[in-house]
Design an enzyme around this catalytic site. Structure first.
Site, PDB file in Angstrom:
ATOM      1  CE  LYS A 118      45.253 114.501  14.696  1.00  0.00           C
ATOM      2  NZ  LYS A 118      46.048 115.210  14.251  1.00  0.00           N
ATOM      3  CB  SER A 172      49.429 113.034  16.467  1.00  0.00           C
ATOM      4  OG  SER A 172      48.955 114.071  15.867  1.00  0.00           O
ATOM      5  CB  SER A 224      50.682 115.964  13.933  1.00  0.00           C
ATOM      6  OG  SER A 224      50.894 115.737  14.615  1.00  0.00           O
TER       7      SER A 224
END
Lengths: 488, 95
Positions: free
Chosen positions: A79, A154, A178
């Site tokens: 990420k 997210s 997330s």
């Protein structure tokens, strides 16, 4: 053999038996990314050329008869809020569009030590603020199960890339859901560890008392393996705990006989999609048939825990994001003459609308006259929420709940920010209390979209929830029955 | 929860954010809606409870205060929006 469909533990076997070379594996992923990225948009930075070069070196080592470690040559996606030395870390924000971290996050150091190969940095909601990855300033990631729907957020790029077989596994971060929510929406396995289990050093901070890094994988075994690689005390993160490091794969016993599972009735009330509810009820029956004891309990916290979460996370964000001033790194506006102009214009032009909204909300709840009514109350509510979980864990090993109230939703379908916040209602209490939680797929709805089940454990009881998840997975085998179809 | 335009502009100023006219209306509406929801926290029975300041009970973590040099100045300065003579460059502060 379709290489990119294999799990990491399968890849390890193939490398060990010389059935596959590391180069063949990395090349397969490189080709897959070339093929699917235009549909999925999971990557902010693609590193496949670099990965191919690294793979070649590892194969040379193998050919020369040198021993390699168990994870050497295994590809991974990261990420884009974890700092990677020499490679851009953008947080999917205009503010950090060209930021190149001068050091590696501790989790990245750990992966590098083991010889894993990064395929690239994955898209996310800007600064990890969002539940759909629509808040990325870089691109819109699509859900591989239906390209008209969001991947969740997210960590949407991480979950979508794993689901689309563009990476074998990935790291995400979870502040209010997330990791778990995008894992649920994309039909993969995502674990948020107990607060303090994994170092946050080098993770760009959103809400420091809630953020944790965790694994997003195709199956539970891989999840336990990736967790093994990232846990441990780090002197650079004073909130990381100094505890013995278990081998999480050893906890996967494929046995839940006598396991006590609590089902909080408030998590199954109004607001939960009926098809999601039905799948979870099937999962409860499955657990019963496997010998677990599944009982309904009351855990009446979901309503105010969401309020608590948004007050605390925005307060912390408003403070954490104060560092972005356009001086030492990050976006600097060209408009304005004075230092004050630089601060105001860089922040106003560099941050997207949701980030600004949360900074404003956080500044408001911390401001004079409102601190007691909001922030202090939320900190007290946090104690209450922790106590309520403690009560359940006195009698039960695991809490079973939905991960998300719905399956993946369409782009631009939430009419207001608050409506989007409600997507996190079942995941945020876990962060507020600092507990571990895992989301695993438990079937698909009528339209073929994956439904996720959340298993919550007591602090540092990752082994318990991983075993519960593994046992269910072995009995149901979601991956053998359902695959993303890239529906247009 | 009623938030006035003046309050919003005050908060934006504290946050070092300029808001455009169309953003002001939008944020006012959002903020009101979110704060009304956030008031649910007042329904939590918290009388007598202490505040949680972190997710684990570790209140303080002590370590030796040792300086560790970071020598890669080039890596730091490559992120500088503006630099000169190996230093960050900003507009003149003292007139």
């Amino acid at each position: 053999m379709n290489i990119t469909e294999l799990t990491v533990h399968e890849l390890q076997e193939k490398i060990a038996s010389k059935e596959l070379t590391v180069s063949e594996i990395v090349k397969a992923y490189s080709d897959r990314i070339d093929e699917k990225e235009k549909d999925i948009n999971a990557f902010v930075t693609i590193l496949t050329d670099d990965a191919i070069a690294k793979a070649k070196k590892i194969d040379e080592k193998i050919n020369n008869g040198q021993a390699i470690s168990g994870f050497e040559g295994i590809p991974i996606g990261i990420k884009d809020n974890m700092c990677t030395k020499g490679i851009k870390t953008t947080c999917s924000s205009k503010m950090l569009e060209n930021f190149v971290a001068p050091y590696d996050a501790t989790v990245i150091e750990n992966l590098n030590k083991e010889g894993l190969i990064s395929l690239g940095k994955l898209n996310m909601d800007e600064f990890a603020m969002g539940s759909s990855t629509e808040n990325s300033a870089i691109k819109k990631t699509r859900n591989p199960w239906n390209l008209n729907t969001v991947p969740g957020g997210s960590s949407g790029g991480s979950a979508a890339a794993v689901a689309a077989n563009m990476v074998p596994w990935a790291l995400g971060s979870d502040t209010g859901g997330s990791i778990r929510q995008p894992a649920s929406l994309c039909g993969v396995v995502g674990l948020k560890p107990t607060y303090g289990l994994v170092s946050r050093y080098g993770l760009v901070a959103y809400a420091s008392s809630l953020d944790q890094i965790g694994p997003i994988t195709k199956d539970v075994y891989d999840n336990a393996m990736l967790l093994n690689l990232i846990t441990g005390h780090d002197p650079k993160d004073s909130t990381s705990m100094d505890l013995p490091k278990p081998d999480y794969t050893k906890a996967l016993k494929n046995d839940v006989k006598g396991l006590k599972i609590a089902v909080p009735k408030e998590f199954f009330a109004e607001g939960l999609n009926p098809e999601v509810k039905a799948k979870l009820e099937e999962a409860m029956d499955k657990y019963r048939s496997l010998g677990a004891i599944v009982e309904e309990v009351s855990l009446d916290i979901s309503e105010y825990s969401l309020a608590t979460y948004y007050i605390i996370s925005c307060a912390e964000a408003s403070s954490n994001l104060g560092r972005f001033d356009g001086i030492r790194y990050g976006y600097r506006s060209e408009n304005g003459e004075t230092l004050r102009d630089i601060y105001f214009n860089s922040r106003s032009e560099g941050f997207g609308p949701e980030v600004k909204r949360r900074i404003i909300l956080g500044t408001y709840v911390l401001s004079s006259g409102y601190y007691d009514a909001y922030y202090k109350k939320a900190q007290q509510a946090r104690t209450l929420i922790t106590n309520e979980f403690d009560k359940v864990f006195k009698d039960y090993d695991v809490i079973l709940a939905p991960t998300s109230p719905t399956v993946a939703f369409e782009f631009n379908s939430k009419s207001s920010p608050l409506e989007m916040y409600l997507a996190d209602i079942y995941t945020v209490p876990v962060n507020v209390a600092g507990l571990p939680g895992i989301s695993i797929p438990c079937g698909v709805d009528k339209s073929g979209m994956p439904v996720g089940m959340q298993l919550i454990g007591n602090k540092f009881q990752e082994e318990t929830i991983l075993n519960a998840a593994y046992t269910y997975e072995q009995a149901t085998n979601f991956r053998a029955n359902f695959k993303p179809e890239f529906k247009k | 929860m009623q938030v006035s335009r003046e309050q919003l502009l005050h908060i934006a100023n504290l946050s070092r954010l300029n808001l455009k006219e169309e953003e002001i209306d939008n944020y006012l509406e959002n903020l009101q809606e979110i704060l009304t929801f956030a008031e649910k926290v007042n329904s939590a029975p918290v009388d007598g409870l202490g505040e949680t300041i972190g997710a684990n009970n570790k209140y303080n973590a002590f370590r030796k205060d040792e300086v560790v040099a970071f020598d890669d100045i080039e890596a730091l300065l490559q992120n500088a929006p503006s630099e000169e003579f190996g230093m960050f460059k900003i507009p003149k502060v003292i007139q």
